[in-house]
Design a protein around this motif. Structure first.
Motif, short mmCIF file in Angstrom:
data_model
loop_
_atom_site.label_atom_id
_atom_site.label_comp_id
_atom_site.label_asym_id
_atom_site.label_seq_id
_atom_site.Cartn_x
_atom_site.Cartn_y
_atom_site.Cartn_z
N GLY A 306 0.82 -1.21 0.00
CA GLY A 306 0.00 0.00 0.00
C GLY A 306 0.85 1.26 0.00
N PHE A 307 0.53 2.19 0.91
CA PHE A 307 1.26 3.46 0.97
C PHE A 307 2.64 3.31 1.61
CE2 PHE A 307 -2.92 5.05 -0.01
CZ PHE A 307 -2.66 6.17 -0.80
N ASN A 308 2.94 2.14 2.16
CA ASN A 308 4.31 1.90 2.65
C ASN A 308 5.24 1.53 1.51
OD1 ASN A 308 3.75 2.35 5.38
ND2 ASN A 308 2.86 0.30 5.57
N LEU A 326 6.60 8.21 -12.01
CA LEU A 326 6.31 9.38 -11.18
C LEU A 326 6.18 8.97 -9.71
CD1 LEU A 326 5.42 12.51 -11.25
CD2 LEU A 326 3.09 11.59 -11.15
N LEU A 327 5.42 7.90 -9.46
CA LEU A 327 5.23 7.42 -8.08
C LEU A 327 6.54 6.89 -7.49
CD1 LEU A 327 1.79 5.55 -8.32
CD2 LEU A 327 2.25 7.78 -7.30
N HIS A 328 7.34 6.22 -8.33
CA HIS A 328 8.65 5.73 -7.87
C HIS A 328 9.51 6.89 -7.38
CE1 HIS A 328 12.43 3.49 -7.80
NE2 HIS A 328 12.95 4.47 -8.52
N LEU A 329 9.53 7.98 -8.15
CA LEU A 329 10.33 9.15 -7.76
C LEU A 329 9.80 9.78 -6.47
CD1 LEU A 329 10.97 10.80 -11.24
CD2 LEU A 329 12.67 9.77 -9.76
N VAL A 330 8.48 9.83 -6.32
CA VAL A 330 7.90 10.37 -5.09
C VAL A 330 8.38 9.57 -3.88
CG1 VAL A 330 5.73 10.70 -3.81
CG2 VAL A 330 5.88 11.42 -6.19
N SER A 331 8.46 8.24 -4.06
CA SER A 331 8.91 7.38 -2.95
C SER A 331 10.38 7.60 -2.60
CB SER A 331 8.69 5.89 -3.30
OG SER A 331 9.68 5.43 -4.20
#
Length: 584
Positions: A306-308, A326-331
């Motif tokens: 999930g969000f973890n 994009l999500l990978h970079l946010v993480s």
């Protein structure tokens, strides 16, 4: 090429290969040989010390590797008594001696030549009777750092990469981002940090999850060095294509940088830098590429973590994985309490608007905007990239927005900022001039709405919105089923007992801006046309989209009818004159 002697030398090697190799394959020989000769020259002075250190430590039964790096005064070493010049002394055993020499490099250098599949080229050159001739050519060129500096060598190598990408039948854009686009992204990335970056002894980290041949990392490093020669950028990257990975590592090694942080593999299915966070990030992921091959891994991470994990906000459709990057970079963003991060990513138009409320794409946009992560989106001209002519957009994302930007998103339309290239390269026909880059950077830095004048009409080029301006609620509007007599049919059981039965054929949806009350909108827009309608609140969904082009549309009224008629009459008269001339 910056060094004309090197340029003519490189093409003299190409002349040797002509006939036995296709033009598109020259790079497979010339690039690894260039790296090999550079490393050969770099290690020349310390070779005796390395060999002595190795003998000493092995005699003592100690692992010599850490001592060998110190003895070589580099981040790599070679333990063979051979070098390229010595290889020339044994014509008959050139192939096996060259392999032994390669095998004696430290592991990170061997990895480069393995990724180049250099052993395959050695076999091919041997069969063609060219191995000795090509090796001799490189053995006789001086690539010592005293003759060719790291900067000069880096420039030569980058130009070789570009040249061979152009010659290759493969799409150059898969491995290469235009330099002026990278410069623009780097400018935008560092603009508000120029002061901090000029302090002595500054160390910052930069990451590219789709590193390609390392162009983004190199240009960012050059930019930071121009701001502050004492600053240090520690670079990280991951790349899926073996040859691009080899070139990226080789380019960094040639420039004297540590290559331990460049990882091989698929960033989305196997994050090679798990748990790492960075100050800055840059990426140009592939446009519109499906992720079906790794779908199982992605869905597993999304469901279990999930969000973890990286994909908590949602998953885009399998046909386009760009939002996954994009999500990978946010993480990978450094937490705001630790100083935060900023990154730039190039995306096509699809991530701005594809997918309705509740879809994976909309949920990702919702997460980005509701968490106030997007600083700006810049629309670039078409025909800017080698492998596509479509419109592209640079997203600037940060979790440490300056106070003035909080809760807001800037859109910049730079689609008219271009000049025609002297020679097209694939789909690339346009380029940004230094003046265009400066102007876009200024528009971003000033963070103000701005117009330009087009034939006396003000045309917007920079607009600023609140994040919620891009949000909406999709409401489901129901209307009752009626019997043959026109009476409303009521439900006879369950929770809906006594209430009108909805007629699915009359069901409709409406998008209501987040800034507006749903019931006020419903009374104004729906009830006057359908007084028996109602909202099924259980089906209401929140969505986000960024209709970029709509916000820069300028209405151009049609020309007066009299003007159009006069033009048509003129054309008709000319046609009649021509016909009369033919029949006369």
């Amino acid at each position: 090429m910056s060094n004309p002697n090197l340029s003519s030398f490189i093409w003299s090697v190409a002349d040797l290969l002509r006939g036995d190799y296709k033009q598109s394959e020259y790079g497979k020989v010339i690039l690894p040989f260039t790296v090999l000769r550079r490393l050969d020259c770099v290690l020349e002075a310390t070779k005796p010390a390395v060999l002595a250190e190795r003998a000493l430590r092995e005699k003592a039964g100690i692992n010599p590797e850490p001592f060998l790096r110190r003895a070589s005064q580099q981040l790599f070493f070679n333990t063979s008594p051979l070098d390229l010049k010595k290889l020339m002394g044994d014509h008959d055993h050139i192939g096996e001696n060259l392999r032994a020499y390669l095998q004696a490099f430290s592991p990170e250098v061997r990895d480069i030549f393995e990724s180049f599949e250099f052993h395959t080229q050695i076999d091919k050159l041997t069969k063609s009777g060219l191995l000795y001739l090509v090796t001799e050519k490189f053995a006789n060129i001086d690539l010592h750092p005293d003759t060719v500096s790291n900067d000069e060598m880096g420039t030569v190598f980058e130009e070789l990469i570009r040249k061979f990408a152009e010659l290759s039948n493969e799409t150059a854009g898969e491995h290469f981002t235009p330099r002026e686009v990278i410069r623009l992204m780097v400018n935008l990335l560092f603009i508000e940090d120029d002061q901090a970056l000029t302090k002595p002894g500054v160390v910052r980290s930069l990451y590219d999850p789709t590193a390609g041949t390392g162009g983004m990392l190199s240009v960012a490093d050059e930019h930071l060095a121009s701001l502050n020669p004492d600053a240090r950028l520690v670079m990280y990257g991951q790349e899926l294509n073996p040859e691009s990975y080899a070139i990226c590592k080789a380019d960094m090694l040639i420039k004297g940088q540590d290559i331990a942080n460049i990882i091989f593999g698929n960033t989305l299915s196997a994050d090679g830098l798990l748990g790492k966070h960075f100050d800055y990030m840059l990426s140009n992921p592939p446009f519109g590429v499906e992720w079906k091959k790794i779908e199982k891994d992605i869905r597993k991470e999304a469901e279990q973590m999930g969000f973890n994990g990286r994909f908590g906000p949602g998953l885009p459709r399998v046909s386009d994985g760009s939002l996954l990057f994009l999500l990978h970079l946010v993480s990978k963003m450094r937490p705001a309490v630790d100083g935060g991060s900023r990154f730039g990513i190039v995306l096509n138009g699809s991530p701005l608007f594809t997918g309705g409320a509740g879809s994976g794409e909309s949920e990702i946009r919702r997460y980005m905007l509701e968490n106030d992560l997007v600083e700006a989106i810049i629309g670039l001209p078409t025909d800017m990239f080698y492998n596509t002519g479509i419109s592209t957009y640079v997203w600037i994302v940060s979790n440490r927005k300056p106070a003035a930007r909080r809760g807001k998103l800037q859109l910049i339309d730079a689609s008219n900022f271009w000049q025609k290239m002297r020679k097209s390269l694939g789909s690339k026909r346009k380029e940004l001039s230094p003046e265009h880059i400066d102007e876009i950077t200024r528009l971003f830095g000033q963070f103000e709405e701005a117009n330009t004048d087009a034939e006396g009409t003000p045309v917007p080029i920079s607009r600023i919105f609140k994040n919620e301006d891009f949000g909406y609620r999709t409401i489901t509007v129901e209307r009752p089923t009626r019997d043959e007599a026109g009476n409303i049919v009521l439900a006879t059981k369950g929770k809906a007992k006594g209430k009108p039965v909805p007629d699915s054929s009359l069901r409709d949806t409406e998008n209501v801006p987040l800034s507006e009350d749903v019931h006020t909108y419903f009374k104004r827009e729906v009830l006057p046309h359908a007084p028996d309608a109602w909202i099924d609140s259980d089906k209401t969904k929140v969505g986000y989209e960024i209709p970029f082009n709509r916000h820069f549309y300028v209405f151009k009224p049609p020309r007066p009818l009299a003007e159009i008629d006069a033009e048509l009459k003129g054309v008709t008269d000319r046609i009649l004159t021509l016909i009369n001339g033919l029949t006369a």
